[in-house]
Design a protein around this motif. Sequence first.
Motif, PDB file in Angstrom:
ATOM      1  N   ASN A  11       3.179  12.974  10.074  1.00 23.88           N
ATOM      2  CA  ASN A  11       5.054  12.529   9.324  1.00 23.88           C
ATOM      3  C   ASN A  11       4.687  11.355   9.314  1.00 23.88           C
ATOM      4  O   ASN A  11       5.396  10.486   8.506  1.00 23.88           O
ATOM      5  CB  ASN A  11       6.109  13.481  10.670  1.00 23.88           C
ATOM      6  CG  ASN A  11       6.191  14.374  10.665  1.00 23.88           C
ATOM      7  OD1 ASN A  11       6.306  15.177  10.197  1.00 23.88           O
ATOM      8  ND2 ASN A  11       6.478  15.058  11.880  1.00 23.88           N
ATOM      9  N   TYR A  12       3.609  10.710  10.207  1.00 22.44           N
ATOM     10  CA  TYR A  12       3.641   8.874  10.623  1.00 22.44           C
ATOM     11  C   TYR A  12       3.592   8.952   8.874  1.00 22.44           C
ATOM     12  O   TYR A  12       3.882   6.783   9.033  1.00 22.44           O
ATOM     13  CB  TYR A  12       3.540   8.578  11.279  1.00 22.44           C
ATOM     14  CG  TYR A  12       3.989   9.471  12.531  1.00 22.44           C
ATOM     15  CD1 TYR A  12       5.150   8.738  13.005  1.00 22.44           C
ATOM     16  CD2 TYR A  12       3.559   9.656  13.777  1.00 22.44           C
ATOM     17  CE1 TYR A  12       6.235   9.142  14.042  1.00 22.44           C
ATOM     18  CE2 TYR A  12       4.329  10.129  13.795  1.00 22.44           C
ATOM     19  CZ  TYR A  12       5.288   9.456  15.110  1.00 22.44           C
ATOM     20  OH  TYR A  12       5.893  10.756  15.986  1.00 22.44           O
ATOM     21  N   TRP A  20       5.997   5.711   7.206  1.00 25.00           N
ATOM     22  CA  TRP A  20       5.542   3.801   7.704  1.00 25.00           C
ATOM     23  C   TRP A  20       4.519   4.022   5.938  1.00 25.00           C
ATOM     24  O   TRP A  20       4.016   4.108   5.571  1.00 25.00           O
ATOM     25  CB  TRP A  20       4.777   4.686   8.951  1.00 25.00           C
ATOM     26  CG  TRP A  20       4.977   4.337  10.283  1.00 25.00           C
ATOM     27  CD1 TRP A  20       6.331   4.295  10.165  1.00 25.00           C
ATOM     28  CD2 TRP A  20       4.120   5.017  10.877  1.00 25.00           C
ATOM     29  NE1 TRP A  20       6.088   5.357  11.592  1.00 25.00           N
ATOM     30  CE2 TRP A  20       4.948   4.926  12.122  1.00 25.00           C
ATOM     31  CE3 TRP A  20       2.798   5.230  11.839  1.00 25.00           C
ATOM     32  CZ2 TRP A  20       4.916   5.587  13.670  1.00 25.00           C
ATOM     33  CZ3 TRP A  20       2.740   5.313  12.688  1.00 25.00           C
ATOM     34  CH2 TRP A  20       2.820   5.597  13.454  1.00 25.00           C
ATOM     35  N   PRO A  21       4.650   2.842   6.337  1.00 24.80           N
ATOM     36  CA  PRO A  21       4.170   1.618   4.438  1.00 24.80           C
ATOM     37  C   PRO A  21       2.585   2.062   5.306  1.00 24.80           C
ATOM     38  O   PRO A  21       2.033   1.844   6.582  1.00 24.80           O
ATOM     39  CB  PRO A  21       4.558  -0.041   4.656  1.00 24.80           C
ATOM     40  CG  PRO A  21       6.168   0.397   6.139  1.00 24.80           C
ATOM     41  CD  PRO A  21       5.864   1.128   6.875  1.00 24.80           C
ATOM     42  N   ALA A  22       1.999   1.483   4.097  1.00 26.08           N
ATOM     43  CA  ALA A  22       0.005   1.509   4.301  1.00 26.08           C
ATOM     44  C   ALA A  22      -0.061   0.541   5.248  1.00 26.08           C
ATOM     45  O   ALA A  22      -0.799   0.624   5.557  1.00 26.08           O
ATOM     46  CB  ALA A  22      -0.118   1.737   3.200  1.00 26.08           C
ATOM     47  N   GLY A  23       0.616  -1.240   5.621  1.00 25.75           N
ATOM     48  CA  GLY A  23      -0.017  -1.412   6.316  1.00 25.75           C
ATOM     49  C   GLY A  23       0.452  -1.475   7.627  1.00 25.75           C
ATOM     50  O   GLY A  23      -0.448  -1.500   8.315  1.00 25.75           O
ATOM     51  N   VAL A  39      -2.730  -0.924  10.727  1.00 21.39           N
ATOM     52  CA  VAL A  39      -2.670  -1.595  12.114  1.00 21.39           C
ATOM     53  C   VAL A  39      -2.526   0.162  13.068  1.00 21.39           C
ATOM     54  O   VAL A  39      -2.915  -0.341  14.222  1.00 21.39           O
ATOM     55  CB  VAL A  39      -1.321  -2.096  11.755  1.00 21.39           C
ATOM     56  CG1 VAL A  39      -0.548  -1.708  11.961  1.00 21.39           C
ATOM     57  CG2 VAL A  39      -2.078  -3.531  12.767  1.00 21.39           C
ATOM     58  N   VAL A  40      -2.059   0.676  12.426  1.00 20.84           N
ATOM     59  CA  VAL A  40      -2.041   1.363  14.132  1.00 20.84           C
ATOM     60  C   VAL A  40      -3.169   2.340  13.802  1.00 20.84           C
ATOM     61  O   VAL A  40      -3.927   2.134  14.820  1.00 20.84           O
ATOM     62  CB  VAL A  40      -1.028   2.821  13.891  1.00 20.84           C
ATOM     63  CG1 VAL A  40      -1.249   3.616  14.593  1.00 20.84           C
ATOM     64  CG2 VAL A  40       0.342   2.201  13.738  1.00 20.84           C
ATOM     65  N   ASP A  46      -9.062   6.054   4.174  1.00 19.86           N
ATOM     66  CA  ASP A  46      -8.169   7.134   3.483  1.00 19.86           C
ATOM     67  C   ASP A  46      -7.625   6.051   2.552  1.00 19.86           C
ATOM     68  O   ASP A  46      -7.045   6.179   1.008  1.00 19.86           O
ATOM     69  CB  ASP A  46      -7.505   7.693   3.599  1.00 19.86           C
ATOM     70  CG  ASP A  46      -8.128   9.174   3.952  1.00 19.86           C
ATOM     71  OD1 ASP A  46      -9.439   8.890   3.913  1.00 19.86           O
ATOM     72  OD2 ASP A  46      -7.561  10.143   4.477  1.00 19.86           O
ATOM     73  N   LEU A  47      -7.001   4.867   3.407  1.00 12.06           N
ATOM     74  CA  LEU A  47      -6.783   3.890   3.030  1.00 12.06           C
ATOM     75  C   LEU A  47      -7.290   2.457   1.810  1.00 12.06           C
ATOM     76  O   LEU A  47      -6.652   1.601   2.023  1.00 12.06           O
ATOM     77  CB  LEU A  47      -5.667   2.171   4.162  1.00 12.06           C
ATOM     78  CG  LEU A  47      -4.456   3.845   4.671  1.00 12.06           C
ATOM     79  CD1 LEU A  47      -3.719   3.768   6.355  1.00 12.06           C
ATOM     80  CD2 LEU A  47      -3.908   4.273   3.853  1.00 12.06           C
TER      81      LEU A  47
END
Length: 119
Positions: A41-42, A46-49, A53-54, A66-67
């Motif tokens: 879900n997150y 949430w935005p990619a940035g 960070v998470v 992946d990012l």
Amino acid sequence: MSDAKRITWGKPRQPTDADRAALREDLLAKARAVRADGWANYRAEWPAGQVAVVAYVLDDADVLADLEENESTVLSRYAADLFGFTGGRKDNENGLVNTQSWFATTRKALADRDHQSDR
């Protein structure tokens, strides 16, 4: 000569200790949510940035890959959130020591809370 008014940006915002504490609490809440529920879900919400960070706090190398992110990109970008534009730039120039320390403290807080909930 142009009659255009000169743009003034004002004094750059300097985050306070309270701002950094609020960032830490938000990041810890998000990290705990991902640990509890998984990324499904997150990642869409949430935005990619923020996902990056998470993922960095959770040491999730797969999500970072992946990012197309890594420790360096996450830390260099987040330094400005922690210390403002000028402070973040100085921390980048000094090897991101303060930003790394902030994240180490954040990871320790996450681990400490995990250990408390295991009791």
